[in-house]
Design a protein around this motif. Structure first.
Motif, short mmCIF file in Angstrom:
data_model
loop_
_atom_site.label_atom_id
_atom_site.label_comp_id
_atom_site.label_asym_id
_atom_site.label_seq_id
_atom_site.Cartn_x
_atom_site.Cartn_y
_atom_site.Cartn_z
N ARG A 148 -54.30 -5.52 -56.36
CA ARG A 148 -55.23 -6.17 -55.44
C ARG A 148 -56.50 -6.64 -56.20
O ARG A 148 -56.41 -6.99 -57.37
CB ARG A 148 -55.59 -5.25 -54.27
CG ARG A 148 -54.38 -4.58 -53.61
CD ARG A 148 -53.28 -5.55 -53.24
NE ARG A 148 -53.68 -6.47 -52.16
CZ ARG A 148 -52.91 -7.45 -51.71
NH1 ARG A 148 -51.71 -7.66 -52.27
NH2 ARG A 148 -53.32 -8.23 -50.73
N LEU A 149 -57.64 -6.63 -55.57
CA LEU A 149 -58.86 -7.22 -56.18
C LEU A 149 -59.24 -6.57 -57.52
O LEU A 149 -59.66 -7.27 -58.44
CB LEU A 149 -60.03 -7.12 -55.20
CG LEU A 149 -59.96 -8.10 -54.01
CD1 LEU A 149 -61.09 -7.81 -53.03
CD2 LEU A 149 -60.02 -9.54 -54.48
N PRO A 150 -59.17 -5.23 -57.68
CA PRO A 150 -59.53 -4.66 -58.99
C PRO A 150 -58.68 -5.20 -60.13
O PRO A 150 -59.10 -5.19 -61.29
CB PRO A 150 -59.31 -3.16 -58.78
CG PRO A 150 -59.49 -2.94 -57.32
CD PRO A 150 -58.93 -4.17 -56.67
N GLY A 151 -57.46 -5.69 -59.82
CA GLY A 151 -56.60 -6.20 -60.89
C GLY A 151 -57.09 -7.50 -61.50
O GLY A 151 -56.61 -7.89 -62.57
N LEU A 152 -58.03 -8.18 -60.86
CA LEU A 152 -58.56 -9.43 -61.42
C LEU A 152 -59.64 -9.22 -62.47
O LEU A 152 -60.06 -10.18 -63.12
CB LEU A 152 -59.12 -10.31 -60.29
CG LEU A 152 -58.11 -10.73 -59.20
CD1 LEU A 152 -58.78 -11.62 -58.19
CD2 LEU A 152 -56.90 -11.42 -59.82
N ALA A 153 -60.10 -7.99 -62.63
CA ALA A 153 -61.12 -7.70 -63.64
C ALA A 153 -60.45 -7.49 -65.00
O ALA A 153 -59.26 -7.18 -65.10
CB ALA A 153 -61.91 -6.45 -63.25
N ASP A 154 -61.24 -7.70 -66.07
CA ASP A 154 -60.71 -7.48 -67.42
C ASP A 154 -60.43 -6.00 -67.64
O ASP A 154 -61.19 -5.13 -67.19
CB ASP A 154 -61.72 -7.96 -68.47
CG ASP A 154 -61.83 -9.46 -68.50
OD1 ASP A 154 -60.85 -10.13 -68.12
OD2 ASP A 154 -62.90 -9.97 -68.91
N ARG A 155 -59.35 -5.72 -68.35
CA ARG A 155 -59.06 -4.35 -68.71
C ARG A 155 -59.94 -3.93 -69.90
O ARG A 155 -60.39 -4.76 -70.67
CB ARG A 155 -57.58 -4.20 -69.08
CG ARG A 155 -56.64 -4.33 -67.89
CD ARG A 155 -55.20 -4.34 -68.33
NE ARG A 155 -54.29 -4.43 -67.17
CZ ARG A 155 -52.98 -4.63 -67.26
NH1 ARG A 155 -52.42 -4.80 -68.46
NH2 ARG A 155 -52.24 -4.69 -66.17
N GLU A 156 -60.15 -2.63 -70.02
CA GLU A 156 -60.97 -2.13 -71.13
C GLU A 156 -60.25 -2.38 -72.44
O GLU A 156 -59.04 -2.16 -72.56
CB GLU A 156 -61.25 -0.64 -70.95
CG GLU A 156 -62.16 -0.32 -69.77
CD GLU A 156 -62.52 1.15 -69.73
OE1 GLU A 156 -62.08 1.89 -70.64
OE2 GLU A 156 -63.23 1.55 -68.79
N ARG A 157 -61.02 -2.83 -73.41
CA ARG A 157 -60.47 -3.09 -74.74
C ARG A 157 -60.87 -1.97 -75.69
O ARG A 157 -61.99 -1.45 -75.61
CB ARG A 157 -60.99 -4.43 -75.27
CG ARG A 157 -60.55 -5.63 -74.43
CD ARG A 157 -61.17 -6.90 -74.99
NE ARG A 157 -60.67 -8.10 -74.32
CZ ARG A 157 -61.16 -8.59 -73.21
NH1 ARG A 157 -62.17 -7.98 -72.60
NH2 ARG A 157 -60.65 -9.69 -72.67
N SER A 158 -59.99 -1.63 -76.57
CA SER A 158 -60.30 -0.56 -77.53
C SER A 158 -61.34 -1.01 -78.53
O SER A 158 -62.20 -0.23 -78.96
CB SER A 158 -59.02 -0.14 -78.26
OG SER A 158 -58.46 -1.25 -78.95
#
Length: 352
Positions: free
Chosen positions: A63-73
């Protein structure tokens, strides 16, 4: 898609402050909700087909949280906390003490030295500058100061500070007792500029020609009444006992000082008023005058130095006088102006 999700996606898609990537992802999801195909969405927005698949699938799963960038190492740190500490420690040492023929460190010099000693690998000067800024370490700046070596510092300083607080020998001063701070400002030059000074204008500072001719120098003697904020001054060709006594006579010959019970004169240890001889000479000429010396190398305890700093900023700098007559006239005119409009007791914060 729920009503809340649709409203938030529309706000993101057409919001003026929404980042471009988030706006693009919101448009993809909104078009998909209208039944558009992936190929049609990619063509309309101008992105690759895989991009549409990714964000459509992410929204379906998260849903909406999936549109944010994932954390990068991110890339591993090149420098450790120990490296930072070693850089700051080196910056806090004088270069000469470490065998480097420099008067002070600059960030490029520090970066080269760190790499040369093998403390760090290749490091940029901007990284060094950022680390030093964290601790407010400024190796390129310096301040001048002096050790006070007077063995009687405490007793002499206490007498001066007590007078500023209007006490003497533990007793408060009376209304007919006054405190005068006096000194000489030596070697005020008359520098005649070879071209006229240009007044400031729009986007232009005052311009003073660098080349000048020397028109001699004079001394400015001043006595400052600490409590009444009144200044008495005179100009002389040079300093000495006679000019100092002329200043004292100028003050002590007028009221309220002539009929005062005591008038305390705070002076430094200059040659024209040094030691017990100067105190005896003053007392012989004016029995109600008491000479009080500041500690050696502690002229900052003399409040007239604050007045001299005002004179330096407002009258002398930038020095552009055709002759010494104009220097004297400017000093006397400023003294009258200061006494009439500006003068007020200094906010003295030093106490015993």
């Amino acid at each position: 898609m729920t009503t809340t999700e649709r409203r938030r996606l529309k706000k993101a898609a057409w919001g003026h402050k929404t980042p471009h990537q988030l706006r693009q992802r919101a448009h993809i999801v909104l078009l998909a909700a209208r039944g558009r195909s992936n190929a049609a969405i990619a063509a309309e927005i101008g992105v690759h087909l895989d991009t549409v698949r990714r964000w459509r699938g992410r929204f379906a799963d998260q849903r909406l949280p999936g549109l944010a960038d994932r954390e990068r190492s991110g890339r591993p740190r090149s420098f450790t906390a120990l490296h930072r500490a070693q850089v700051k420690a080196l910056a806090c040492q004088l270069p000469a003490e470490t065998g480097v023929p420099l008067s002070h460190w600059s960030c490029p010099e520090l970066a080269a030295e760190l790499e040369g000693r093998g403390i760090t690998g290749p490091i940029s000067s901007s990284t060094v500058r950022r680390w030093l800024r964290e601790e407010a370490i400024k190796p390129r700046q310096h301040r001048s100061w002096i050790f006070i070596t007077d063995p009687d510092l405490r007793s002499k300083a206490e007498r001066v500070l007590d007078l500023y607080a209007r006490t003497w020998g533990g007793e408060p001063l009376g209304r007919d007792e006054y405190v005068i701070s006096a000194d000489e400002k030596t070697s005020i030059q008359a520098r005649c500029r070879c071209h006229p000074t240009l007044a400031p204008g729009q986007a232009r500072a005052m311009r003073v020609n660098h080349t000048y001719g020397r028109g001699g120098a004079l001394a400015y003697l001043a006595a400052y009444d600490v409590d009444q904020a009144r200044t008495f001054g005179r100009t002389e060709p040079r300093t000495g006992i006679a000019p100092v006594m002329a200043l004292v006579s100028q003050v002590m010959s007028q009221e309220p000082y002539a009929s005062a019970k005591r008038v305390f004169w705070i002076v430094d240890n200059g040659s024209s008023h040094r030691g017990q001889t100067a105190a005896d000479r003053l007392a012989a000429a004016f029995p109600n005058a008491v000479l009080v010396h500041t500690p050696v190398h502690a002229s900052w305890l003399n409040q007239v130095e604050v007045y001299f700093s005002v004179v330096q900023r407002k009258v002398v700098s930038p020095n552009d006088f055709p002759d010494l007559t104009q220097v004297g006239d400017r000093l006397r005119a400023f003294e009258d102006r200061y006494n009439a409009a500006t003068a007020q007791p200094f906010q003295w914060k030093f106490t015993t």
